[in-house]
Design an enzyme around this catalytic site. Structure first.
Site, PDB file in Angstrom:
ATOM      1  N   LEU A 129      10.846 -19.739  -5.651  1.00  0.00           N
ATOM      2  CA  LEU A 129       9.807 -19.057  -4.869  1.00  0.00           C
ATOM      3  C   LEU A 129       8.414 -19.308  -5.441  1.00  0.00           C
ATOM      4  CD1 LEU A 129       9.364 -16.737  -2.629  1.00  0.00           C
ATOM      5  CD2 LEU A 129       9.205 -15.218  -4.603  1.00  0.00           C
ATOM      6  N   TRP A 172       2.946   8.006  -1.987  1.00  0.00           N
ATOM      7  CA  TRP A 172       4.391   8.127  -2.223  1.00  0.00           C
ATOM      8  C   TRP A 172       4.650   9.037  -3.420  1.00  0.00           C
ATOM      9  CZ3 TRP A 172       7.349   6.672  -6.499  1.00  0.00           C
ATOM     10  CH2 TRP A 172       8.745   6.618  -6.311  1.00  0.00           C
ATOM     11  N   ASP A 221       0.837  -1.201   0.000  1.00  0.00           N
ATOM     12  CA  ASP A 221       0.000   0.000   0.000  1.00  0.00           C
ATOM     13  C   ASP A 221       0.873   1.254   0.000  1.00  0.00           C
ATOM     14  OD1 ASP A 221      -2.383   1.352   0.003  1.00  0.00           O
ATOM     15  OD2 ASP A 221      -2.745   1.138   2.156  1.00  0.00           O
ATOM     16  N   HIS A 255       2.476   3.676  -8.940  1.00  0.00           N
ATOM     17  CA  HIS A 255       2.154   2.277  -9.261  1.00  0.00           C
ATOM     18  C   HIS A 255       3.280   1.632 -10.075  1.00  0.00           C
ATOM     19  CE1 HIS A 255      -1.643   2.720  -7.446  1.00  0.00           C
ATOM     20  NE2 HIS A 255      -2.203   3.470  -8.376  1.00  0.00           N
ATOM     21  N   SER A 312      -7.566  -5.191  -5.616  1.00  0.00           N
ATOM     22  CA  SER A 312      -8.664  -5.792  -4.844  1.00  0.00           C
ATOM     23  C   SER A 312      -9.985  -5.703  -5.598  1.00  0.00           C
ATOM     24  CB  SER A 312      -8.787  -5.091  -3.491  1.00  0.00           C
ATOM     25  OG  SER A 312      -9.333  -3.795  -3.658  1.00  0.00           O
TER      26      SER A 312
HETATM   27  C1  IPE Z   1      -5.614  -2.694  -0.502  1.00  0.00           C
HETATM   28  O1  IPE Z   1      -5.183  -1.392  -0.641  1.00  0.00           O
HETATM   29  C2  IPE Z   1      -5.591  -3.374  -1.821  1.00  0.00           C
HETATM   30  C3  IPE Z   1      -4.284  -3.525  -2.443  1.00  0.00           C
HETATM   31  C4  IPE Z   1      -3.143  -3.262  -1.888  1.00  0.00           C
HETATM   32  C5  IPE Z   1      -4.313  -4.029  -3.782  1.00  0.00           C
HETATM   33  P1  IPE Z   1      -6.199  -0.175  -0.777  1.00  0.00           P
HETATM   34  O2  IPE Z   1      -5.390   1.045  -0.722  1.00  0.00           O
HETATM   35  O3  IPE Z   1      -7.063  -0.359  -1.959  1.00  0.00           O
HETATM   36  O4  IPE Z   1      -7.088  -0.370   0.523  1.00  0.00           O
HETATM   37  P2  IPE Z   1      -7.990   0.664   1.307  1.00  0.00           P
HETATM   38  O5  IPE Z   1      -8.976   1.219   0.332  1.00  0.00           O
HETATM   39  O6  IPE Z   1      -7.073   1.710   1.830  1.00  0.00           O
HETATM   40  O7  IPE Z   1      -8.606  -0.150   2.395  1.00  0.00           O
HETATM   41  C1  IPE Z   2      -1.405   0.363  -3.445  1.00  0.00           C
HETATM   42  O1  IPE Z   2      -1.219   1.731  -3.438  1.00  0.00           O
HETATM   43  C2  IPE Z   2      -1.586  -0.205  -4.811  1.00  0.00           C
HETATM   44  C3  IPE Z   2      -2.966  -0.575  -5.146  1.00  0.00           C
HETATM   45  C4  IPE Z   2      -3.983  -0.604  -4.319  1.00  0.00           C
HETATM   46  C5  IPE Z   2      -3.201  -0.962  -6.519  1.00  0.00           C
HETATM   47  P1  IPE Z   2      -2.433   2.732  -3.389  1.00  0.00           P
HETATM   48  O2  IPE Z   2      -2.857   3.047  -4.772  1.00  0.00           O
HETATM   49  O3  IPE Z   2      -3.522   2.221  -2.516  1.00  0.00           O
HETATM   50  O4  IPE Z   2      -1.789   4.015  -2.751  1.00  0.00           O
HETATM   51  P2  IPE Z   2      -2.401   4.940  -1.639  1.00  0.00           P
HETATM   52  O5  IPE Z   2      -2.802   4.046  -0.502  1.00  0.00           O
HETATM   53  O6  IPE Z   2      -3.564   5.637  -2.241  1.00  0.00           O
HETATM   54  O7  IPE Z   2      -1.282   5.851  -1.270  1.00  0.00           O
HETATM   55 MG    MG Z   3      -4.050   2.408  -0.573  1.00  0.00          MG
END
Ligand code: IPE
Ligand code: IPE
Ligand code: MG
Length: 239
Positions: A123, A17, A12, A29, A57
């Site tokens: 792995l 970042w 996450d 990403h 997700s």
């Molecule tokens: C969880 O992260 C899903 C993934 C890392 C793919 P999110 O950033 O989508 O989760 P929430 O919305 O903060 O719970």
């Molecule tokens: C995690 O980073 C990657 C995915 C959920 C695809 P985020 O996109 O959730 O990044 P933040 O949490 O908004 O910083």
């Molecule tokens: Mg996130």
């Protein structure tokens, strides 16, 4: 030091970042996806046998269309690179999640990747794409119920082991350690069944900055935990 056999990661913080650097979320990403490759290599070198990462997700479809499109594009190119790295590192790939909602070309790439690596001995790398734990359980129960209707299973004989065999993670041991980066303290629908007895490690470090050293810190903390499974701690016998 005891190295966990299976590490699950909620990667996450890519968006935050990038924003902190004055860059668009999609840049985060892209860097995050590069980091997945680095951590796969480091994890294997450290002795980790199974690594499961949350890439997209079931709830992530709620993001703006251009971000979803960018993530899908990134997945496409990641699959290509992964085919090469897996051949080099002997990595075995499994995608968990509901693939039926993904575009056909992505599903084809997933099939190709899984088939090409099925006999690899390095792995075991699970990538959760369009994954939601509740959805996984519902899909499993649906198939199990159908097998009962078809006479292949008996309702009264269903136990944890049988239900588990219908999950996307069948044949993969439960994670020993779950890491979530970037400060959020929730599971976001990740591996609810599988994490029943897993140790959790949360860090404020955003995923693109999560390095080998950060992974080592998590493992060090895991080693300091007093792991129990409902029983009392086994003390060394005094003889
Ligand atoms: C969880 O992260 C899903 C993934 C890392 C793919 P999110 O950033 O989508 O989760 P929430 O919305 O903060 O719970
Ligand atoms: C995690 O980073 C990657 C995915 C959920 C695809 P985020 O996109 O959730 O990044 P933040 O949490 O908004 O910083
Ligand atoms: Mg996130």
């Amino acid at each position: 030091m005891k190295v966990p056999q299976h590490v699950a990661i909620i990667l996450d913080g890519n968006g935050r970042w990038a924003k902190a650097k004055g860059m668009p979320r999609n840049y985060g990403h892209a860097q995050g996806s590069k980091n997945v490759e680095r951590i796969c290599e480091e994890a294997w070198k450290m002795g980790i046998k199974y690594l499961t990462v949350y890439a997209f997700s079931t709830e992530n479809w709620n993001r703006p269309k251009d971000e979803v499109d960018a993530l899908m594009k990134l997945l496409r190119s990641y699959m290509k690179t992964c085919l090469k790295t897996a051949a080099k590192n002997d990595m075995k790939i499994r995608v968990i999640g509901d693939k039926s909602r993904l575009d056909q070309d992505i599903r084809d790439r997933i099939d190709e990747l899984e088939k090409a690596t099925v006999n690899n001995g390095g792995l075991s790398f699970q990538i959760a794409i369009n994954y939601g734990s509740r959805d996984e359980i519902v899909r499993a129960v649906r198939r199990l119920a159908q097998d009962c209707v078809d006479g292949k299973q008996t309702a009264s004989e269903i136990n944890e082991e049988i239900l588990e065999s219908y999950l996307d993670t069948h044949d993969i041991p439960d994670p020993d350690l779950m890491i979530r980066t970037s400060g959020e303290l929730r599971l976001s629908n990740y591996l609810l069944w599988q994490l029943a007895y897993t140790e959790f490690y949360f860090t404020d470090v955003p995923w693109p900055d999560f390095s080998k050293e950060e992974l080592e810190k998590a493992i060090l903390q895991y080693n300091a935990r007093d792991r129990r499974y409902g029983g009392v701690k086994e003390e060394p016998q005094n003889v």
